[in-house]
Design a protein around this motif. Structure first.
Motif, PDB file in Angstrom:
ATOM      1  N   ARG A 113      15.464  26.541  37.541  1.00 23.77           N
ATOM      2  CA  ARG A 113      15.277  26.697  36.107  1.00 23.77           C
ATOM      3  C   ARG A 113      14.576  24.976  35.887  1.00 23.77           C
ATOM      4  O   ARG A 113      14.030  24.851  34.978  1.00 23.77           O
ATOM      5  N   ASP A 114      15.496  24.021  36.834  1.00 22.34           N
ATOM      6  CA  ASP A 114      14.419  22.955  36.766  1.00 22.34           C
ATOM      7  C   ASP A 114      13.473  22.681  37.105  1.00 22.34           C
ATOM      8  O   ASP A 114      12.541  22.078  35.977  1.00 22.34           O
ATOM      9  N   LEU A 115      13.385  23.239  37.853  1.00 25.34           N
ATOM     10  CA  LEU A 115      11.702  23.009  38.732  1.00 25.34           C
ATOM     11  C   LEU A 115      10.688  24.167  37.989  1.00 25.34           C
ATOM     12  O   LEU A 115       9.951  23.626  37.626  1.00 25.34           O
ATOM     13  N   GLN A 116      11.451  24.667  37.191  1.00 26.88           N
ATOM     14  CA  GLN A 116      10.651  26.012  36.965  1.00 26.88           C
ATOM     15  C   GLN A 116       9.752  25.663  34.929  1.00 26.88           C
ATOM     16  O   GLN A 116       9.076  25.701  34.628  1.00 26.88           O
ATOM     17  N   ALA A 117      11.139  24.679  34.826  1.00 25.18           N
ATOM     18  CA  ALA A 117      10.472  23.489  33.496  1.00 25.18           C
ATOM     19  C   ALA A 117       9.803  22.286  33.769  1.00 25.18           C
ATOM     20  O   ALA A 117       9.219  22.433  32.900  1.00 25.18           O
ATOM     21  N   LYS A 118      10.153  21.392  35.015  1.00 23.31           N
ATOM     22  CA  LYS A 118       9.050  20.316  35.404  1.00 23.31           C
ATOM     23  C   LYS A 118       7.752  20.832  35.709  1.00 23.31           C
ATOM     24  O   LYS A 118       6.900  20.262  34.657  1.00 23.31           O
ATOM     25  N   ILE A 119       7.408  21.967  35.868  1.00 23.44           N
ATOM     26  CA  ILE A 119       6.027  22.107  36.480  1.00 23.44           C
ATOM     27  C   ILE A 119       5.113  22.274  35.281  1.00 23.44           C
ATOM     28  O   ILE A 119       4.363  21.429  36.008  1.00 23.44           O
ATOM     29  N   PRO A 120       5.341  23.331  34.833  1.00 20.78           N
ATOM     30  CA  PRO A 120       4.436  23.185  33.242  1.00 20.78           C
ATOM     31  C   PRO A 120       4.776  21.536  32.503  1.00 20.78           C
ATOM     32  O   PRO A 120       4.051  21.318  32.148  1.00 20.78           O
ATOM     33  N   ASP A 121       5.892  20.673  33.041  1.00 20.16           N
ATOM     34  CA  ASP A 121       4.995  19.708  32.180  1.00 20.16           C
ATOM     35  C   ASP A 121       4.072  18.271  32.551  1.00 20.16           C
ATOM     36  O   ASP A 121       3.628  17.688  32.304  1.00 20.16           O
ATOM     37  N   ILE A 122       4.876  18.743  34.397  1.00 24.43           N
ATOM     38  CA  ILE A 122       3.743  17.598  34.787  1.00 24.43           C
ATOM     39  C   ILE A 122       2.031  18.751  35.240  1.00 24.43           C
ATOM     40  O   ILE A 122       0.762  17.566  34.928  1.00 24.43           O
ATOM     41  N   GLU A 123       1.449  19.909  34.850  1.00 26.98           N
ATOM     42  CA  GLU A 123       0.730  19.783  34.290  1.00 26.98           C
ATOM     43  C   GLU A 123       0.264  19.928  33.012  1.00 26.98           C
ATOM     44  O   GLU A 123      -0.826  19.294  32.727  1.00 26.98           O
ATOM     45  N   LYS A 124       1.195  20.311  31.754  1.00 24.31           N
ATOM     46  CA  LYS A 124       0.346  19.384  30.702  1.00 24.31           C
ATOM     47  C   LYS A 124       0.299  17.495  30.872  1.00 24.31           C
ATOM     48  O   LYS A 124      -0.861  17.364  30.415  1.00 24.31           O
ATOM     49  N   CYS A 125       0.993  17.001  31.713  1.00 25.34           N
ATOM     50  CA  CYS A 125       0.677  15.393  31.650  1.00 25.34           C
ATOM     51  C   CYS A 125      -0.358  15.120  32.718  1.00 25.34           C
ATOM     52  O   CYS A 125      -1.230  14.899  32.231  1.00 25.34           O
ATOM     53  N   LEU A 126      -1.200  16.166  33.550  1.00 24.40           N
ATOM     54  CA  LEU A 126      -2.206  16.138  34.607  1.00 24.40           C
ATOM     55  C   LEU A 126      -3.192  16.328  32.837  1.00 24.40           C
ATOM     56  O   LEU A 126      -3.785  15.807  33.337  1.00 24.40           O
ATOM     57  N   GLU A 127      -2.900  17.258  32.218  1.00 19.84           N
ATOM     58  CA  GLU A 127      -4.351  17.726  31.863  1.00 19.84           C
ATOM     59  C   GLU A 127      -4.395  16.726  30.063  1.00 19.84           C
ATOM     60  O   GLU A 127      -5.864  15.756  30.001  1.00 19.84           O
ATOM     61  N   VAL A 128      -2.928  15.761  29.397  1.00 19.84           N
ATOM     62  CA  VAL A 128      -3.490  14.663  28.936  1.00 19.84           C
ATOM     63  C   VAL A 128      -4.294  13.461  29.683  1.00 19.84           C
ATOM     64  O   VAL A 128      -4.992  13.139  28.504  1.00 19.84           O
ATOM     65  N   VAL A 129      -3.423  13.107  30.736  1.00 24.17           N
ATOM     66  CA  VAL A 129      -4.808  11.895  31.563  1.00 24.17           C
ATOM     67  C   VAL A 129      -6.103  12.484  31.746  1.00 24.17           C
ATOM     68  O   VAL A 129      -7.323  11.047  31.746  1.00 24.17           O
ATOM     69  N   GLY A 130      -5.909  14.000  32.152  1.00 25.43           N
ATOM     70  CA  GLY A 130      -7.649  14.616  32.185  1.00 25.43           C
ATOM     71  C   GLY A 130      -8.526  14.344  31.204  1.00 25.43           C
ATOM     72  O   GLY A 130      -9.428  13.958  31.345  1.00 25.43           O
ATOM     73  N   THR A 131      -7.514  14.580  30.253  1.00 17.50           N
ATOM     74  CA  THR A 131      -8.441  14.407  28.622  1.00 17.50           C
ATOM     75  C   THR A 131      -8.945  13.090  28.436  1.00 17.50           C
ATOM     76  O   THR A 131      -9.695  12.452  28.290  1.00 17.50           O
ATOM     77  N   LEU A 132      -7.511  11.930  28.664  1.00 24.67           N
ATOM     78  CA  LEU A 132      -7.638  10.434  28.156  1.00 24.67           C
ATOM     79  C   LEU A 132      -9.433  10.160  29.485  1.00 24.67           C
ATOM     80  O   LEU A 132     -10.528   9.224  29.157  1.00 24.67           O
ATOM     81  N   GLU A 133      -9.325  10.728  30.698  1.00 21.50           N
ATOM     82  CA  GLU A 133     -10.225  10.419  31.149  1.00 21.50           C
ATOM     83  C   GLU A 133     -11.366  10.752  30.932  1.00 21.50           C
ATOM     84  O   GLU A 133     -12.456  10.080  30.913  1.00 21.50           O
ATOM     85  N   ALA A 134     -11.971  12.078  30.861  1.00 19.87           N
ATOM     86  CA  ALA A 134     -13.338  12.402  30.299  1.00 19.87           C
ATOM     87  C   ALA A 134     -13.608  11.044  28.314  1.00 19.87           C
ATOM     88  O   ALA A 134     -14.447  12.124  28.735  1.00 19.87           O
ATOM     89  N   ARG A 135     -12.587  11.082  28.116  1.00 12.03           N
ATOM     90  CA  ARG A 135     -13.015  10.674  27.121  1.00 12.03           C
ATOM     91  C   ARG A 135     -13.166   9.032  27.112  1.00 12.03           C
ATOM     92  O   ARG A 135     -13.824   8.385  26.022  1.00 12.03           O
ATOM     93  N   LYS A 136     -12.980   8.496  28.027  1.00 16.00           N
ATOM     94  CA  LYS A 136     -13.408   7.558  28.652  1.00 16.00           C
ATOM     95  C   LYS A 136     -14.635   6.502  28.025  1.00 16.00           C
ATOM     96  O   LYS A 136     -15.177   7.698  28.847  1.00 16.00           O
ATOM     97  N   GLY A 137     -15.427   5.847  27.728  1.00 10.46           N
ATOM     98  CA  GLY A 137     -16.704   5.326  27.824  1.00 10.46           C
ATOM     99  C   GLY A 137     -17.146   5.761  26.971  1.00 10.46           C
ATOM    100  O   GLY A 137     -18.670   5.707  26.265  1.00 10.46           O
ATOM    101  N   THR A 138     -16.314   6.261  25.873  1.00 13.74           N
ATOM    102  CA  THR A 138     -17.657   7.481  24.828  1.00 13.74           C
ATOM    103  C   THR A 138     -17.681   7.425  23.124  1.00 13.74           C
ATOM    104  O   THR A 138     -18.246   7.535  22.729  1.00 13.74           O
ATOM    105  N   GLY A 139     -16.884   6.431  23.716  1.00 22.02           N
ATOM    106  CA  GLY A 139     -15.941   5.364  22.482  1.00 22.02           C
ATOM    107  C   GLY A 139     -15.555   6.314  21.332  1.00 22.02           C
ATOM    108  O   GLY A 139     -15.266   6.009  19.955  1.00 22.02           O
ATOM    109  N   GLU A 140     -15.318   7.518  21.284  1.00 28.04           N
ATOM    110  CA  GLU A 140     -14.582   8.096  20.546  1.00 28.04           C
ATOM    111  C   GLU A 140     -13.210   8.222  21.123  1.00 28.04           C
ATOM    112  O   GLU A 140     -12.702   8.668  22.113  1.00 28.04           O
ATOM    113  N   ALA A 141     -12.217   8.184  19.634  1.00 24.65           N
ATOM    114  CA  ALA A 141     -10.885   7.803  19.440  1.00 24.65           C
ATOM    115  C   ALA A 141      -9.933   9.206  19.801  1.00 24.65           C
ATOM    116  O   ALA A 141     -10.614  10.207  19.100  1.00 24.65           O
TER     117      ALA A 141
END
Length: 195
Positions: A65-93
């Motif tokens: 149960r702990d791992l099944q809850a942890k995996i979506p959290d990690i995937e969500k964090c990866l998505e957020v970091v990817g979004t931040l990287e994609a917006r880097k340099g665009t000047g868009e907040a």
């Protein structure tokens, strides 16, 4: 689960990650005579083993149960970091809502950033560059998925051992009932022959 075990129907007792394998008892009478046990002692041993399996199963299910809850959290964090990287340099907040406490959210405006802070647990948060954070999160995701696969295999092995142990308990119990009936019939037959 380090209790001594009466030997089964030959062969060494194998295990998987500390979980002892249950032996299928082909011939109960031979098993009881080889292990020098009576039916009640054998039943008690196997019922104790069954309880040990149940305790281990509860622990493994909690880990799953702990791992099944942890995996979506990690995937969500990866998505957020990817979004931040994609917006880097665009000047868009980036306008984001984040959870401050359970049910309490706050809104933040995130400007161009080269780093992110990751909550590692145990009251520890570290700042990483976006690239390092992505690498760390991908590694954690792979490890969590691998651990989950091993855990699922352990649970399947454990369920097999529970089934074998339950069948063994039933076979010993049935053998004991049969032996008691034979003992009851024997004195009755002798009494009938005497009269």
């Amino acid at each position: 689960m380090s209790s001594s075990s009466p030997s089964g129907s030959g062969g060494d007792l194998s295990e998987r990650r500390g979980i002892p394998a249950a032996k299928f008892i082909q011939d109960v009478e031979t098993y009881l005579s080889q292990s020098s046990l009576d039916s009640n002692s054998a039943l008690a041993f196997h019922q104790e083993r069954l309880q040990q399996y149940k305790v281990v199963e509860m622990k493994l299910l909690a880990q799953q149960r702990d791992l099944q809850a942890k995996i979506p959290d990690i995937e969500k964090c990866l998505e957020v970091v990817g979004t931040l990287e994609a917006r880097k340099g665009t000047g868009e907040a980036l306008l984001a809502d984040f959870e401050v406490s359970e049910g309490i959210y706050s809104r933040a405006c995130i400007e161009d950033t080269d780093s992110v802070c990751l909550w590692l647990g145990a009251n520890v948060m570290l700042e990483y560059s976006c690239e390092e954070a992505t690498a760390l999160l991908k590694n954690n995701l792979e490890n969590a998925k691998a651990s989950l696969e091993v855990l699922v295999a352990d649970l399947q092995f454990l369920r097999d051992q529970v089934t074998v142990t339950q069948v063994t308990i039933a076979r010993i119990y049935n053998y004991d009932v049969q032996q008691r009936r034979v003992k009851q019939v024997a004195p009755t037959a002798i009494t009938a022959a005497d009269s």
